[in-house]
Design a protein around this motif. Structure first.
Motif: not given
Length: 136
Positions: A107-132
């Motif tokens: 993630t770029n340090p200047d990116a909006e947190y909202d986009v990062m939150a949506k990415v992490l929510a999508a990964a959780k809903n997809a049941q991904m377990v290996k996230i780095g």
């Protein structure tokens, strides 16, 4: 130094009585506390395995997910909409749920947190377990 009553000068002997008293007190303390400190501790040690476990499958190549300063998401250097992200992640997980690819998020340090939150929510809903997270 103590003075002798014999008259030939000062007596140069060391008085060891206080030293002996301190040593006896320490000895009694150690004798009393030694049985208390010897209680057993249960430790589960690994046992020898006669048949080794089967070799794990080679992990699939990792997924590089990059979020730039404008909030654009890139999936392995190809642009992808945030709304399509969860479907793509579910597809990757369903290929082999026991051997998932690692999701590396940069993630770029200047990116909006909202986009990062949506990415992490999508990964959780997809049941991904290996996230780095990638750090520079």
């Amino acid at each position: 130094m103590a003075f002798s009553s014999g008259g030939k000068g000062p007596m140069a002997d060391i008085n060891v009585t206080p030293l002996v008293d301190v040593m006896l007190v320490l000895l009694i303390i150690f004798i009393v506390t030694a049985p208390i400190a010897t209680f057993p501790i249960d430790v589960n040690l690994p046992q020898r395995v006669i048949n080794p476990p089967p070799q794990l499958k080679e992990p699939p190549p990792p997924i590089d997910l990059r979020i730039d300063a404008t909030g654009t998401v890139f999936w392995n250097n190809g642009q992808i909409a945030v709304s399509e992200l969860q479907d793509r992640m579910i597809e990757e997980v369903q290929r082999d749920p026991t051997n998932q690819p690692e999701l590396r998020i940069d993630t770029n340090p200047d990116a909006e947190y909202d986009v990062m939150a949506k990415v992490l929510a999508a990964a959780k809903n997809a049941q991904m377990v290996k996230i780095g997270f990638v750090q520079d």
